[in-house]
Design an enzyme around this catalytic site. Structure first.
Site, PDB file in Angstrom:
ATOM      1  N   ASP A 184      -6.358  37.921  22.268  1.00 54.28           N
ATOM      2  CA  ASP A 184      -7.149  37.758  23.489  1.00 54.28           C
ATOM      3  C   ASP A 184      -7.286  36.257  23.767  1.00 54.28           C
ATOM      4  OD1 ASP A 184      -8.908  36.858  21.615  1.00 54.28           O
ATOM      5  OD2 ASP A 184     -10.559  38.201  22.159  1.00 54.28           O
ATOM      6  N   TYR A 220      -3.820  44.827  24.359  1.00 53.50           N
ATOM      7  CA  TYR A 220      -4.861  44.202  23.530  1.00 53.50           C
ATOM      8  C   TYR A 220      -5.716  45.264  22.830  1.00 53.50           C
ATOM      9  CZ  TYR A 220      -9.159  42.267  21.970  1.00 53.50           C
ATOM     10  OH  TYR A 220     -10.217  41.975  21.174  1.00 53.50           O
ATOM     11  N   CYS A 279      -4.423  22.297  10.812  1.00 49.19           N
ATOM     12  CA  CYS A 279      -4.414  22.395  12.273  1.00 49.19           C
ATOM     13  C   CYS A 279      -3.672  21.213  12.910  1.00 49.19           C
ATOM     14  CB  CYS A 279      -5.863  22.441  12.774  1.00 49.19           C
ATOM     15  SG  CYS A 279      -5.972  22.561  14.554  1.00 49.19           S
ATOM     16  N   GLU A 314     -14.585  47.539  21.890  1.00 53.59           N
ATOM     17  CA  GLU A 314     -13.505  46.716  22.445  1.00 53.59           C
ATOM     18  C   GLU A 314     -13.423  46.863  23.959  1.00 53.59           C
ATOM     19  OE1 GLU A 314     -11.869  44.324  21.240  1.00 53.59           O
ATOM     20  OE2 GLU A 314     -12.560  44.564  19.176  1.00 53.59           O
TER      21      GLU A 314
END
Ligand code: SF4
Length: 380
Positions: A157, A139, A225, A56
């Site tokens: 993110d 994050y 969506c 990460e």
């Protein structure tokens, strides 16, 4: 402008999105060296928090493709957090070369040492405790808590912001939309398999719901969506226009000694490229304030016609180059000569490597002087 969805998603819609996403992830999860895929998880495997954290940190501002090789190199050299904590600073900085943002490498080491000293070499599982560690922001804390420990942390993110903005047709421009997108991402985060959910969102953003030309026909969330339904997918997320980056100027001096050694200087530990090796040079001054020449030794300096242009986060650098060749008795006022066998351009930060590539034709080839390609880092 009001967004299409001003309230949080109802439970039914959030559950439908979560289920469709996980079913897709079970089929399509990308294989990555730090990832425990859905099949392995089902068989009882659990991710190694050290690998999750390392990946990460490396992945911030960088692509998966760019991280694979350095990640494996780090892992081979420092297989666990205790090994990394015991590493020499300079070794880690050299191994980080090419990943950019060198403050992250310094924080990586500080974090490994803090995990070893404060937590007996085991990463804490809670977001709050992770955030107390050096270099771990919201994050990374959420990503490690979710992926390594399966805590229901919302991992947000740029990829996730994009997916959520489209899913809920959020038209408020970034960065103003950030809190809204974070709240929506949190509302979607399930209690069951939150780590896989986080990785599924990342995969969807990277491979289907891409910044340009999202692959809506192949998307597992197409029927759910709002951005797609309203024909807005490609336009979202909206962004406020960025101000132009200011420009800075500097001069770098590349000098080769008669025995083929190159003069390098380690930068101060704090600040941009802190602790990294580079060519001696001037300060980087604002446009309109030309840098005062500061050669590191007396020599017949020749300018290189081309300049290095390198974009840092907060400014754009135009670096002029001056080159010289000197005899074996030359004594620099700064830096140290590094023998050709110990000189590896790959261990230099990108801007310094660009300078080397541009200046290289100004140095006539000499078998003893050309650097060896390879991972050896100079020990100046
Ligand atoms: Fe993204 Fe299109 Fe899927 Fe919506 S349908 S999440 S815009 S890829």
């Amino acid at each position: 402008m009001r967004d299409a969805v001003d309230a949080l998603p109802d439970r039914g819609r959030a559950a439908a999105i979560g289920a469709a996403l996980l079913a897709w992830y079970d089929r399509e999860a990308r294989a990555m060296p730090w990832r425990v895929g859905p099949g392995e998880r089902l068989a009882g495997a659990r991710p190694d928090p050290y690998r999750v954290w390392l990946s990460e940190v490396m992945l911030q501002q960088t692509t998966v493709a760019a991280v694979r090789t350095p990640f494996l190199r780090f892992l081979e050299r420092w297989p666990d957090v205790a090994a990394l904590a015991a590493a020499e600073d300079a070794e880690v900085m050299a191994a980080w070369a090419g990943l950019g943002y060198y403050s992250r490498a310094r924080n990586l080491l500080a974090c490994a040492r803090a995990v070893t000293a404060r937590h007996g070499g085991r990463f804490p599982a809670e977001e709050a405790a992770l955030r107390m560690l050096p270099g771990i922001g919201p994050y990374t804390a959420a990503a490690v808590a979710a992926i390594a420990f399966d805590r229901p942390a919302a991992v947000v993110d740029g990829n996730v912001e994009r997916v959520v903005a489209r899913l809920f047709a959020v038209e408020t421009p970034l960065p103003g939309a950030k809190p809204r997108l974070a709240a929506l991402a949190a509302a979607l985060t399930p209690e069951r398999r939150p780590g896989d959910h986080a990785q599924a969102m990342m995969d969807l953003g990277a491979t289907v719901c891409t910044p340009r030309r999202p692959g809506c026909p192949a998307c597992p969330l197409a029927g759910l969506c709002a951005g797609r339904a309203r024909g807005l997918a490609e336009e979202l997320p909206r962004r406020r226009p960025r101000p132009e980056r200011p420009e800075r100027r500097g001069i770098a001096y590349l000098v080769r000694r008669a025995d083929g050694a190159w003069l390098l200087e380690r930068r101060p530990p704090r600040g941009l490229l802190g602790g990294m090796l580079g060519w001696p040079g001037t300060d980087w001054t604002a446009a309109g304030d030309p840098p005062a020449p500061a050669p590191p030794l007396a020599a017949d300096w020749r300018p290189v016609a081309a300049e290095v242009v390198h974009v840092f986060t907060h400014f754009r650098l135009r670096l002029s180059l001056a080159v010289a060749e000197v005899g074996g008795d030359a004594v620099p006022t700064r830096g140290s000569f590094v023998a050709p066998a110990a000189f590896s351009p790959a261990a230099l930060p990108t801007v310094m490597r660009k300078a080397f590539e541009l200046a290289r034709p100004a140095f006539p080839p000499r078998a003893a002087a050309m650097p060896q390609r390879g991972p050896v880092s100079p020990g100046a």
